[in-house]
Enzyme design. Structure first.
Site: not given
Length: 375
Positions: A97, A270, A308, A310, A313, A339
């Site tokens: 940015d 973003d 989930c 991930c 999890c 997560h």
């Protein structure tokens, strides 16, 4: 900028019932499949996460911030270390940015001039002065694949005259950024401004399109306005933004806004939201946000989200994560951040698949019906 290194964007498919689209953004450090959510590594790191872990989560591109890296550790230091990719050990694409938003939101005692912006660092109060030319010099030193043009971000609310003046200066600064930029393996994206005035937004989109940037950010949204107002602005300018160029809605990253943005033709997003709320113990789940600090999870053996896959999890209980967050343990923030980032990255994968199969609107409807429940 040499066309050999200019960011190239391919639109593979457009949803027949919305503006959603599938694309590939070709960059020097790899291809990015869109629509995409870009995790934010403001200080050359995604908070609590290592680059290796970000890659494991399926991250395609990271965002870092020019303002913060200019103030600390300094762009020359990063350049001497081999550039941002080497400095942070990340070999995939990076977007920086311009720092324009931070100059106007964080820095104190700002003086906006046609030449640039004089401000005092929020770190130590030291006086700084950034022009569009110097901003390009900083971003070239950082060496990201995409550099954003230096712009003036007007606040919300903002009267018409101020919004118009900021937009005009953004356009003039965009031209100066183009003229100053010399790094061939880096692309500069322009930023559409105009606050919340339809005619200004359209004028800005048309003016920047004429400058032929390889991509376009949409700035000055998600700054406190009601979400329907943001969606309306996206609808107004969609037809004036080049179809063959990527569109990047800056600073937006809640699941509902990602879906609404994709429906309106946005390719890139973003936001720091995922990691910021994670550090406070708030987690995205299929059925809405879960605040793991709540007492009802103190003896809960289940995962944050049973749907989930991930690492968090798969391996840890709500009871354990709550204990870590309550105890102020760093691992708690790492597990919740893992997560939340996986949730958004996986969600964008599902969105791309839904667009490919002509069922995006059905996916959006089902997702929001579930997400608007309480876990």
């Amino acid at each position: 900028m040499s066309d050999m290194y200019r960011a190239k964007f391919e639109v593979h498919k457009e949803d027949p019932r919305s503006r959603a689209r599938l694309g590939t953004l070709h960059l020097p450090h790899g291809d990015v499949q869109t629509p995409i959510f870009m995790p934010v590594g403001t200080q050359a790191t995604v908070k609590a996460m290592s680059p290796f872990e970000m890659e494991e989560l399926g991250t395609q591109i990271l965002l870092s911030n020019t303002y913060h890296l200019y103030l600390r550790p300094g762009h020359e230091l990063i350049k001497n270390q081999g550039g941002l990719h080497k400095f942070m050990h990340w070999d995939k694409p990076i977007l920086t940015d311009s720092g324009g938003f931070q100059v106007f939101s964080l820095a104190t005692l700002r003086k906006i001039k046609e030449e640039g912006v004089e401000f005092h660092s929020h770190l130590d109060g030291s006086k700084c002065f950034i022009t569009p030319e110097y901003d390009m010099e900083i971003q070239e030193a950082l060496g990201a694949d995409i550099a954003m043009a230096f712009d003036e971000c007007s606040p919300y609310p903002c009267d018409y005259d101020r919004a118009k003046a900021a937009m005009g200066r953004t356009h003039r600064w965009a031209k100066r950024c183009i003229q100053a930029h010399t790094k061939e393996d880096q692309s500069v994206f322009g930023i559409v401004q105009g606050a919340f005035y339809k005619d200004l937004r359209i004028e800005s989109a048309k003016t920047l399109a004429d400058m032929d940037f390889p991509g376009y950010g949409i700035g000055g949204l998600s700054v406190g306005e009601p979400k329907p107002v943001m969606y309306e602005m996206l609808e107004e300018i969609e037809g004036y933004m080049p179809r063959e160029k990527p569109r990047y809605l800056m600073g937006v990253g809640s699941p509902d806004c990602l879906l609404e943005g994709v429906e309106r033709g946005i390719d890139m997003f973003d936001c720091v939201l995922a990691t910021r709320i994670a550090r406070n113990g708030t987690c995205f789940t299929k059925y809405g946000r879960l605040v793991i600090r709540n007492q009802k999870y103190a003896n809960d053996p289940g995962p944050l989200d049973e749907h989930c896959d991930c690492p968090t999890c798969r391996n840890y209980s709500r009871a354990y994560i709550r204990h870590l967050i309550k105890a102020g343990e760093i691992l708690g923030a790492r597990l919740t951040s893992t997560h939340n980032l996986y949730f958004l990255i996986n969600m964008m994968t599902e969105i791309r698949q839904a667009i490919a199969e002509d069922r995006f609107l059905e996916y959006k409807k089902e997702f929001l019906e579930n997400y608007n429940q309480n876990p």
